[in-house]
Scaffold this active site. Sequence first.
Site, PDB file in Angstrom:
ATOM      1  N   ARG A  35      59.320  82.047 110.402  1.00  9.51           N
ATOM      2  CA  ARG A  35      59.700  81.531 111.730  1.00  9.51           C
ATOM      3  C   ARG A  35      58.510  81.594 112.685  1.00  9.51           C
ATOM      4  NH1 ARG A  35      64.686  85.102 112.995  1.00  9.51           N
ATOM      5  NH2 ARG A  35      64.666  84.101 115.046  1.00  9.51           N
ATOM      6  N   ARG A  43      71.504  89.006 111.893  1.00 10.13           N
ATOM      7  CA  ARG A  43      71.375  87.598 111.516  1.00 10.13           C
ATOM      8  C   ARG A  43      70.600  87.486 110.205  1.00 10.13           C
ATOM      9  NH1 ARG A  43      69.368  84.373 116.863  1.00 10.13           N
ATOM     10  NH2 ARG A  43      67.988  83.447 115.310  1.00 10.13           N
ATOM     11  N   ARG A  59      67.214  93.490 115.713  1.00  3.86           N
ATOM     12  CA  ARG A  59      68.253  92.864 116.543  1.00  3.86           C
ATOM     13  C   ARG A  59      69.624  92.950 115.869  1.00  3.86           C
ATOM     14  NH1 ARG A  59      67.398  86.844 118.504  1.00  3.86           N
ATOM     15  NH2 ARG A  59      66.940  86.531 116.305  1.00  3.86           N
ATOM     16  N   ARG A  94      61.768  72.268 120.804  1.00  6.61           N
ATOM     17  CA  ARG A  94      61.000  73.093 119.872  1.00  6.61           C
ATOM     18  C   ARG A  94      59.880  72.282 119.213  1.00  6.61           C
ATOM     19  NH1 ARG A  94      64.560  77.505 118.819  1.00  6.61           N
ATOM     20  NH2 ARG A  94      64.080  78.629 116.943  1.00  6.61           N
ATOM     21  N   LYS A 141      64.020  85.111 124.778  1.00  7.64           N
ATOM     22  CA  LYS A 141      64.531  83.921 125.478  1.00  7.64           C
ATOM     23  C   LYS A 141      66.036  84.047 125.727  1.00  7.64           C
ATOM     24  CE  LYS A 141      63.159  81.125 122.202  1.00  7.64           C
ATOM     25  NZ  LYS A 141      62.614  82.133 121.249  1.00  7.64           N
TER      26      LYS A 141
END
Length: 224
Positions: free
Chosen positions: A177, A166, A133, A94, A19
């Site tokens: 998540r 992160r 990431r 969300r 996203k």
Amino acid sequence: MASAYPVHLVLVGPPGAGKGTQAVMLERELGLKQISSGDLFRENLKNQTELGKLAKTYIDQGELVPDNVTIAMVEERIQRADCATGVIFDGFPRTLEQARALDEMLVLQGSVIGLAPALVASDVIVSDRLTGRRVCRDCGAVYHIVYNLPKVEDVCDVCGGELYQRSDDLPETVCNRLYVYYKQTSPLIGYYFARNLLVRIDADQPIETVKQTMLDAVKAVIRK
Ligand code: AP5
């Protein structure tokens, strides 16, 4: 390609679907403003605000920050002048409560959502993307250790900042998540489908392919 009216896009999809990556590219191509609720929370955290400290307790567990707090933050943000031509909502809404609140906010501004691209990606692919990431500490640019490498290892191409992982991209948090996504966020697919706003995008494809599919879908809406 500009529109005479504000064009608001809602990107729906699991964590790691891409996203943020797509929102940044659409922002450049279409002149819309990317608003990422996750980035807003991380900015608050960096500045050690009360909101940032509160959000951290949820983010570190992979849980959602309460709706009332999140809605108020986004409501305040979209009043600013840089949102006037349209917003790419990245990570918000969300929950169904957030989706209804967003509809109400936009009605008060005399506008509506133009399209809700749903980035459909497999669990194994998103897990791999999240754990690999890396993010720039200074400007927030996003990389991947295999699929989206910086030119120099651990250095941001955009600003030269240091890249970091992160804390919520560690494997145990990623799993929760995804669980939270299926439980609380995936009902948005039905919500936007019922309003004839949903377009499904195959987000397992490479970044450039996803970008082109997204652009074609959004430009079709702008032309209308
Ligand atoms: P947030 O920051 O919004 O995280 P997320 O939704 O979990 O999404 P991500 O940023 O992890 O993934 P993405 O889909 O943007 O993927 P990206 O483009 O980076 O939220 C974090 C936390 O904040 C939440 O858990 C929650 O606690 C809180 N929060 C935020 N919003 C909230 C809300 N509305 N309500 C309540 N709480 C909220 O890509 C991932 C990686 O894959 C990158 O390395 C990228 O380079 C790579 N990649 C991207 N696309 C491709 C591709 N097509 N092929 C190969 N690699 C790719």
